[in-house]
Motif scaffolding. Structure first.
Motif, short mmCIF file in Angstrom:
data_model
loop_
_atom_site.label_atom_id
_atom_site.label_comp_id
_atom_site.label_asym_id
_atom_site.label_seq_id
_atom_site.Cartn_x
_atom_site.Cartn_y
_atom_site.Cartn_z
N TYR A 28 62.49 40.31 47.72
CA TYR A 28 62.27 39.09 48.51
C TYR A 28 61.88 37.91 47.61
N GLN A 29 60.98 38.16 46.65
CA GLN A 29 60.55 37.07 45.76
C GLN A 29 61.73 36.51 44.98
N THR A 30 62.64 37.38 44.57
CA THR A 30 63.79 36.92 43.78
C THR A 30 64.79 36.18 44.64
N ILE A 31 65.11 36.76 45.80
CA ILE A 31 66.18 36.16 46.60
C ILE A 31 65.72 34.86 47.26
N ILE A 75 63.50 41.99 55.92
CA ILE A 75 63.94 41.00 56.91
C ILE A 75 63.65 39.59 56.41
N LYS A 76 62.52 39.39 55.73
CA LYS A 76 62.26 38.09 55.14
C LYS A 76 63.35 37.73 54.12
N ALA A 77 63.80 38.72 53.37
CA ALA A 77 64.89 38.49 52.41
C ALA A 77 66.16 38.06 53.15
N ALA A 78 66.48 38.76 54.24
CA ALA A 78 67.67 38.40 55.03
C ALA A 78 67.57 36.98 55.56
N GLY A 79 66.34 36.58 55.92
CA GLY A 79 66.11 35.26 56.49
C GLY A 79 66.29 34.12 55.50
N THR A 80 66.50 34.44 54.20
CA THR A 80 66.77 33.39 53.21
C THR A 80 68.26 33.08 53.10
N MET A 113 72.63 40.74 53.13
CA MET A 113 71.39 40.66 52.33
C MET A 113 70.36 41.67 52.81
N LEU A 114 70.31 41.90 54.12
CA LEU A 114 69.36 42.88 54.67
C LEU A 114 69.70 44.29 54.20
N ILE A 115 70.97 44.65 54.28
CA ILE A 115 71.40 45.99 53.84
C ILE A 115 71.13 46.17 52.35
#
Lengths: 222, 222
Positions: free
Chosen positions: A28-31, B54-59, B157-159
């Motif tokens: 997450y921090q990277t993306i 999910i936070k990663a997907a949200g980017t 991104m989520l997967i």
């Protein structure tokens, strides 16, 4: 599950709970540093990077393993020039005639307009095409499934791969995108999904100061 | 570019060409181990992992930053049970009546059928919903753009995030998926995009021995 001969053991690497938490946090921090960039340097991309990123995209889950996608990588300056001219024609129409006022208002924070110099300046464009079906050598249609979902997931993996490799991207959607089939020589039944602009960002480039919704806004836990 | 006050410097980390090549190679090597899994353990997922994914997907990049997605995370056994029952009803119809023969033939290598025990066994289901528009507090529609593209990219991104964190997934598309709105209490204008089944794979699980197309099959270089 009716398992047959055609199955192999899953190659799975298990991490400890601590490692999993650490990895999810780091990803997450990277993306979250990824931002859509609209100003590119013309520096070339190191050999092999785009290739590995497309191979990564090609591992995406998809309907019945039909892999309904095609990627067209353009580095040739003349072809990039043609794409810019054609995209700007469509975009001129879009910004000055076709787009409803509320759409234009929604685009204001991004400072976008019909001028697309990045289509020539960036070292690499990737046209992503969705294949609703495959035509075999006898011209017979072989149906594909969940095409837009599959291509969307592959595109998400491609953008992630490029970001992880240190490249900036712009997800560009000239509206409409039919001209890409012609310039990129793809058959008319394929549908341009989007045009990814890839390269190093221009030194000192800026991005819109926009926010992402919070986890609780985008998620319900049951 | 009509830059205004609303811009900030891009936070960009540049790597050397060697590092970029190494990172692209490693990303591909890691992601190509991802396989869709259909047999799950019921072991719980460490705290916080799903949230960061999910936070990663949200980017994800998306049309005019509308972020047209909603994720519903289900761990409650009763709700998982309801989803299984409803999905199996639809799938019974699909496998026995609705699906054309060539679709069923295309599914044969995967050994799938209308029984979906994984929907109860796996510790977590994530319903992914696409929002064609947002309804504000006065019931006024606010249009979203490139909705399916945006949600597809976020799902990719989520997967990827879940795989990088050491979790297995199954991209499940019960056909049709309207029942998910009711069980997951999402408004009727939202459209279920897919149902992601998440967890540890069952010990000794096997996957279909299927191949991916080569780089030259999926890519044209111009």
């Amino acid at each position: 599950m009716g398992k047959s001969e055609g199955f192999i053991p899953l190659n799975f690497t298990e991490y400890s709970p601590d490692e999993m938490q650490q990895k999810a946090h780091e990803f997450y921090q990277t993306i979250k540093r990824r931002r859509t960039v609209r100003e590119f340097s013309d520096r070339p991309i190191p050999e092999g990077v785009i290739e590995n990123c497309i191979k990564a995209a090609g591992t995406a889950p998809n309907g019945a393993n039909k892999q309904p996608w095609h990627f067209v990588v353009v580095k040739d300056p003349e072809i990039k020039h043609k794409i810019r001219i054609a995209a700007e024609e469509e975009e001129q129409e879009f910004y000055n005639r076709r787009a409803p006022d509320d759409w234009l208002e929604d685009l204001e924070p991004f400072g976008t307009d019909e001028h697309k110099p990045f289509l020539e300046k960036a070292p690499c464009l990737i046209g992503i095409f969705a294949q609703p079906y495959h035509l075999d050598e006898h011209g017979k249609k072989e149906k594909h499934y969940y095409v837009k979902e599959s291509v969307g997931i592959a595109t998400g993996m491609l953008i992630t791969a490029l970001h992880q490799s240190g490249l900036a991207t712009l997800t560009h959607t000239p509206s409409p995108m039919g001209f890409l089939n012609k310039i990129m020589k793809r058959p008319s039944h394929e549908k341009a999904f989007l045009l990814l602009v890839v390269g190093y960002p221009k030194q000192g480039t800026e991005v819109p100061d926009i926010a992402k919704k919070s986890l609780s806004e985008i998620t319900t836990f049951l």
